[in-house]
Write a protein that holds these residues in place. Structure first.
Motif: not given
Length: 361
Positions: A128-157
């Protein structure tokens, strides 16, 4: 008749008609020449004499003698410090420049692709790498779709690296979250890429031959590494440049940074300028943030950009405090041991651009 006169010895004795020395004709006396004393060197007597003079001077001018002694001591410390620094620098150069091919297993790579980390992956499963509960998120990061943006960065690199055979991929980010445990952002990103098979199925869907597919996948994986000490965006860039030097023996010819699109100005104008890297060789690949966090992210970015404009090297005030807060496990920073040529840049803290020499300038 032959006469022999004997003087009591078989061998004749010489007769000294003129005695040694200077003879005074007027007085008829013999002047004994004075022996010239040898100019012997007596270091102990000289030291004692010098000590007495210093002691006498101290009684007359104690403050002046103290200032002179202090000045001499400071000069000696400065000389020793400079000598020690040169010795250490020479040792570093000798260690790092001895046989590039043998010492650096990644010496053939010329370009750096850096993905800046934003969170730590905490799930025990990689399903569940694209799910928010799989990541440690700060309060300002707790938004739907946030985890998916991390995966996008990894894939783009990974995509950018796959298109450039001369590129080395670095995921950058330290152990920044105490409650996430001693796990780094960089290692989290590498683990996600590994769980996704380095996105080979997305990059090369047309390849039917498994050998070619596996070879291309391994090409990216084999040149993807981590930089696990950065605590903010400036350190993401600076530390990755040093890590690249540590791995390849040289500094990157081109740099590509992967991150959020709204951070492009921060990296391209502020951080790039701070390290003096040529603008024509610096690139930024941005992806969108989640729609629900967009407005707050733009406001936060404006504030951070202003802070870096006032403190380009993040070494004072709020930026420094933020970095200290992102080091809960008190990790020692190994740099600039791996990049001795830019040690001055690491030590610099000012508002004006660094004026020292740089390998890429």
């Amino acid at each position: 008749m032959k006469l022999n006169y004997s003087f009591g010895s078989s061998s004749p004795k010489s007769y000294k008609a003129y005695p040694r020395g200077d003879f005074d004709l007027e007085s008829g006396n013999l002047k004994r020449s004075r022996k010239v004393k040898g100019s012997n060197f007596y270091p102990i007597k000289m030291l004692k004499s010098l000590g007495k003079r210093i002691h006498s001077y101290y009684k007359l001018h104690p403050a002046m003698l103290f200032m002179i002694s202090l000045s001499i001591g400071v000069i000696i410390l400065i000389v020793l410090s400079v000598s020690e620094r040169r010795f250490r620098m020479n040792g570093n150069y000798a260690r790092f420049d001895k046989g590039v091919d043998a010492a650096y297993p990644f010496s053939k790579f010329r370009n750096l692709v850096m993905v800046a980390g934003h969170s730590v992956y905490t799930s025990s499963s990689c399903e569940k790498v694209d799910k928010e509960d799989s990541w440690f998120l700060e309060s300002y990061q707790k938004h739907p779709g946030q985890a998916a943006t991390f995966v996008q960065h990894i894939q783009k690199g990974v995509e950018i690296t796959a298109d450039d055979d001369d590129a080395l991929l670095l995921f950058s980010g330290g152990e920044t979250r105490k409650d996430a445990g001693p796990r780094s952002e960089a290692q989290s990103y590498w683990t996600v890429a590994e769980s996704k098979g380095w996105f080979g199925e997305f990059l090369f869907p047309w390849l039917l031959l498994s050998t070619l597919y596996a070879g291309k996948q391994e090409s990216v994986r084999g040149r993807a590494l981590t930089e696990e000490h950065a605590r903010d965006s400036f350190e993401n860039l600076l530390f990755s440049v040093c890590r690249f030097r540590e791995l390849t023996g040289t500094y990157p010819h081109n740099i590509t940074v992967v991150g959020y699109d709204f951070k492009e100005k921060r990296f391209k104008h502020l951080h790039r300028s701070a390290i003096g890297f040529p603008e024509t060789r610096f690139f930024y690949s941005g992806t969108s943030s989640s729609q629900t966090s967009r407005e707050a992210a733009l406001k936060g970015e404006a504030l951070v950009r202003t802070q870096f404009q006032e403190d380009p090297y993040g070494c004072k005030g709020s930026l420094r405090r933020k970095k200290l807060g992102r080091d809960p496990f008190h990790r020692s920073i190994p740099y600039p041991n791996g990049c001795p040529e830019i040690e001055g840049l690491f030590r610099y803290c000012g508002t004006a651009p660094y004026s020292g020499s740089l390998p890429w300038a």
